[in-house]
Design an enzyme around this catalytic site. Structure first.
Site, PDB file in Angstrom:
ATOM      1  N   ASN A 290     172.949 126.396  88.613  1.00  0.00           N
ATOM      2  CA  ASN A 290     172.247 126.121  87.356  1.00  0.00           C
ATOM      3  C   ASN A 290     172.987 126.829  86.219  1.00  0.00           C
ATOM      4  O   ASN A 290     172.949 128.046  86.134  1.00  0.00           O
ATOM      5  CB  ASN A 290     170.801 126.624  87.488  1.00  0.00           C
ATOM      6  CG  ASN A 290     169.998 126.437  86.215  1.00  0.00           C
ATOM      7  OD1 ASN A 290     170.547 126.145  85.150  1.00  0.00           O
ATOM      8  ND2 ASN A 290     168.689 126.622  86.318  1.00  0.00           N
TER       9      ASN A 290
ATOM     10  N   CYS B 197     167.489 126.510  78.924  1.00  0.00           N
ATOM     11  CA  CYS B 197     168.141 125.395  79.645  1.00  0.00           C
ATOM     12  C   CYS B 197     167.986 124.049  78.940  1.00  0.00           C
ATOM     13  O   CYS B 197     168.673 123.089  79.284  1.00  0.00           O
ATOM     14  CB  CYS B 197     167.589 125.282  81.055  1.00  0.00           C
ATOM     15  SG  CYS B 197     167.754 126.793  81.996  1.00  0.00           S
TER      16      CYS B 197
ATOM     17  N   HIS C 140     168.801 118.023  83.944  1.00  0.00           N
ATOM     18  CA  HIS C 140     169.251 119.416  84.010  1.00  0.00           C
ATOM     19  C   HIS C 140     169.375 119.800  85.485  1.00  0.00           C
ATOM     20  O   HIS C 140     168.479 119.541  86.287  1.00  0.00           O
ATOM     21  CB  HIS C 140     168.237 120.305  83.286  1.00  0.00           C
ATOM     22  CG  HIS C 140     168.435 121.762  83.531  1.00  0.00           C
ATOM     23  ND1 HIS C 140     169.681 122.360  83.486  1.00  0.00           N
ATOM     24  CD2 HIS C 140     167.554 122.741  83.838  1.00  0.00           C
ATOM     25  CE1 HIS C 140     169.548 123.653  83.755  1.00  0.00           C
ATOM     26  NE2 HIS C 140     168.273 123.901  83.976  1.00  0.00           N
TER      27      HIS C 140
HETATM   28  O1  UT7 Z   1     166.609 126.206  84.478  1.00  0.00           O
HETATM   29  C1  UT7 Z   1     165.331 126.574  84.894  1.00  0.00           C
HETATM   30  C2  UT7 Z   1     165.447 127.721  85.832  1.00  0.00           C
HETATM   31  N1  UT7 Z   1     164.588 127.838  86.928  1.00  0.00           N
HETATM   32  C3  UT7 Z   1     164.250 126.909  87.861  1.00  0.00           C
HETATM   33  O2  UT7 Z   1     164.537 125.753  87.776  1.00  0.00           O
HETATM   34  C4  UT7 Z   1     163.523 127.432  89.060  1.00  0.00           C
HETATM   35  C5  UT7 Z   1     162.519 126.487  89.645  1.00  0.00           C
HETATM   36  N2  UT7 Z   1     162.090 126.972  90.933  1.00  0.00           N
HETATM   37  C6  UT7 Z   1     162.843 126.837  92.048  1.00  0.00           C
HETATM   38  O3  UT7 Z   1     163.911 126.271  92.016  1.00  0.00           O
HETATM   39  C7  UT7 Z   1     162.285 127.345  93.349  1.00  0.00           C
HETATM   40  O4  UT7 Z   1     160.966 127.795  93.150  1.00  0.00           O
HETATM   41  C8  UT7 Z   1     163.132 128.498  93.983  1.00  0.00           C
HETATM   42  C9  UT7 Z   1     164.436 127.934  94.476  1.00  0.00           C
HETATM   43  C10 UT7 Z   1     163.358 129.594  92.980  1.00  0.00           C
HETATM   44  C11 UT7 Z   1     162.386 129.050  95.199  1.00  0.00           C
HETATM   45  O5  UT7 Z   1     162.131 128.004  96.129  1.00  0.00           O
HETATM   46  P1  UT7 Z   1     160.660 127.807  96.724  1.00  0.00           P
HETATM   47  O6  UT7 Z   1     160.731 126.673  97.660  1.00  0.00           O
HETATM   48  O7  UT7 Z   1     159.707 127.697  95.568  1.00  0.00           O
HETATM   49  O8  UT7 Z   1     160.474 129.129  97.534  1.00  0.00           O
HETATM   50  P2  UT7 Z   1     159.311 130.211  97.422  1.00  0.00           P
HETATM   51  O9  UT7 Z   1     159.509 131.049  96.209  1.00  0.00           O
HETATM   52  O10 UT7 Z   1     157.998 129.505  97.626  1.00  0.00           O
HETATM   53  O11 UT7 Z   1     159.636 131.071  98.691  1.00  0.00           O
HETATM   54  C12 UT7 Z   1     159.558 130.543 100.029  1.00  0.00           C
HETATM   55  C13 UT7 Z   1     160.038 131.608 100.982  1.00  0.00           C
HETATM   56  C14 UT7 Z   1     159.425 132.980 100.725  1.00  0.00           C
HETATM   57  O12 UT7 Z   1     159.229 133.615 101.972  1.00  0.00           O
HETATM   58  P3  UT7 Z   1     157.799 133.615 102.706  1.00  0.00           P
HETATM   59  O13 UT7 Z   1     156.855 134.241 101.719  1.00  0.00           O
HETATM   60  O14 UT7 Z   1     157.496 132.169 102.981  1.00  0.00           O
HETATM   61  O15 UT7 Z   1     158.053 134.449 103.926  1.00  0.00           O
HETATM   62  C15 UT7 Z   1     160.486 133.713  99.953  1.00  0.00           C
HETATM   63  O16 UT7 Z   1     160.400 135.094 100.086  1.00  0.00           O
HETATM   64  O17 UT7 Z   1     161.449 131.807 100.846  1.00  0.00           O
HETATM   65  C16 UT7 Z   1     161.745 133.184 100.576  1.00  0.00           C
HETATM   66  N3  UT7 Z   1     162.914 133.251  99.696  1.00  0.00           N
HETATM   67  C17 UT7 Z   1     164.175 133.268 100.148  1.00  0.00           C
HETATM   68  N4  UT7 Z   1     164.683 133.266 101.386  1.00  0.00           N
HETATM   69  C18 UT7 Z   1     166.010 133.294 101.520  1.00  0.00           C
HETATM   70  C19 UT7 Z   1     162.934 133.261  98.344  1.00  0.00           C
HETATM   71  N5  UT7 Z   1     164.204 133.297  97.906  1.00  0.00           N
HETATM   72  C20 UT7 Z   1     164.985 133.320  99.007  1.00  0.00           C
HETATM   73  C21 UT7 Z   1     166.382 133.355  99.201  1.00  0.00           C
HETATM   74  N6  UT7 Z   1     166.851 133.333 100.466  1.00  0.00           N
HETATM   75  N7  UT7 Z   1     167.261 133.374  98.187  1.00  0.00           N
END
Ligand code: UT7
Length: 312
Positions: free
Chosen positions: A267, A112, A237
């Site tokens: 993204n 990225c 980005h």
């Molecule tokens: O270009 C570089 C590429 N990558 C990035 O920039 C990624 C950077 N990271 C992020 O953007 C975020 O970490 C994500 C968007 C990927 C995830 O968001 P988060 O706020 O960090 O969520 P999390 O992984 O801490 O998950 C929170 C909850 C979890 O459930 P529990 O354990 O609290 O019950 C996940 O299982 O949200 C759940 N979850 C979802 N729920 C609905 C994770 N993905 C999803 C989803 N839909 N797509």
């Protein structure tokens, strides 16, 4: 005289995949995706539309915007991690299609951060008088490496391309400073595995991105002898609205001074900063002599930032 951007173009595929479409096939919701990432839709390439096709369209648009023909280009640099095949490179493929007969051509891999890396490499060739005009492209067809059953990544990414012509610009304008960085110890947090699927530890990447985007922005301003108050517009980005907002707050900028296109495109990795620049210029958010800061981060881990004064 500094190198700067004298023309810029973008291309996104026609098909739009909305959060509501994803709700039907994944255990997720429009509400979750919008509030956690800022994404509402993304563009997805047709099966027979390859990375080189997206790159070619964006490159054509950038040349047209610069008012140039392809035979004026000395070097083509394409940043991508989703090339059609290992070789020939995407750069060689578009060199032929554009008819850039005088140009050398190579791909670079910085995930990225690719748009920033390619721009900085181009700047070196231009300012050393090696080439008058360098064409750079940031392009991804991430839909072919996304595991569509993994809600952690399938909601995030989109396909697209952006391109820019890098040439010398008038005194005081152009790229004022830059920073490139890498931390291979974090490579495990974001990668394309042997099965050709994206694997990501979202939380680790998130923490890294928030820290690094802010730091890099401050670093390039210092290198250019500027302060936060001098910044007219920030183009981060487009990875996650919460990461972008953290960078904006670190610079103390009001909301309308930051590029926001993530809701439309998701993204798009190496393409995102260039796609945003095109939309921001069209909307009149960036004007000649504005101080613009570009910041990117991504797999590698890699990061990069550029401070520039806009205009030819
Ligand atoms: O270009 C570089 C590429 N990558 C990035 O920039 C990624 C950077 N990271 C992020 O953007 C975020 O970490 C994500 C968007 C990927 C995830 O968001 P988060 O706020 O960090 O969520 P999390 O992984 O801490 O998950 C929170 C909850 C979890 O459930 P529990 O354990 O609290 O019950 C996940 O299982 O949200 C759940 N979850 C979802 N729920 C609905 C994770 N993905 C999803 C989803 N839909 N797509």
């Amino acid at each position: 005289m500094n190198a700067g951007i004298i023309g810029i173009g973008k291309y996104v595929p026609k098909k739009v995949l909305t959060n509501v479409d994803l709700e039907k096939v994944l255990d997720t919701s429009d509400e979750w995706i919008r509030t956690r990432t800022g994404i509402e839709a993304r563009h997805i390439a047709a099966e027979d539309e390859e990375t080189s096709d997206l790159a070619y369209e964006a490159a054509k648009n950038a040349l047209e915007h610069a008012g140039m023909t392809a035979d004026q280009i000395g070097l083509i640099i394409v940043a991508t991690v989703t090339q059609d095949q290992n070789f020939p490179s995407v750069a060689c493929q578009i060199q032929e299609r554009l008819g850039a007969k005088q140009a050398g051509a190579m791909d670079i891999s910085a995930a990225c951060s690719g748009f920033i890396y390619a721009t900085v490499v181009a700047k070196q060739f231009v300012e050393s008088n090696s080439y008058e005009h360098v064409l750079i492209v940031g392009v991804e067809k991430l839909s072919k490496v996304v595991d569509w059953e993994d809600r952690n990544t399938a909601i995030l990414f989109g396909d697209g391309a952006s391109a820019a012509v890098i040439s010398k610009v008038s005194e005081g304008r152009g790229i004022l400073s830059f920073e490139l960085g890498a931390d291979g110890t974090g490579g495990k947090h974001l990668l394309i595995d042997q099965q050709n699927n994206i694997q990501m530890n979202g939380r680790e990447v998130f923490k890294f991105a928030v820290r690094q985007m802010g730091e890099s922005a401050i670093n390039v301003l210092e290198k250019a002898g500027l302060t936060k108050e001098d910044v007219d517009f920030l183009v981060p980005h487009q990875a996650n609205i919460r990461i972008m907002e953290a960078a904006r707050e670190r610079l103390g900028l009001p909301e309308d001074k930051m590029s926001k296109t993530i809701h439309k495109y998701g993204n798009t990795s190496a393409a995102s900063i260039g796609i945003s620049l095109v939309d921001d210029l069209q909307a009149g958010y960036i004007k000649d002599d504005d101080v613009v800061v570009l910041i990117g981060f991504g797999g590698g881990l890699t990061w990069g930032a550029i401070a520039l004064k806009w205009g030819k």
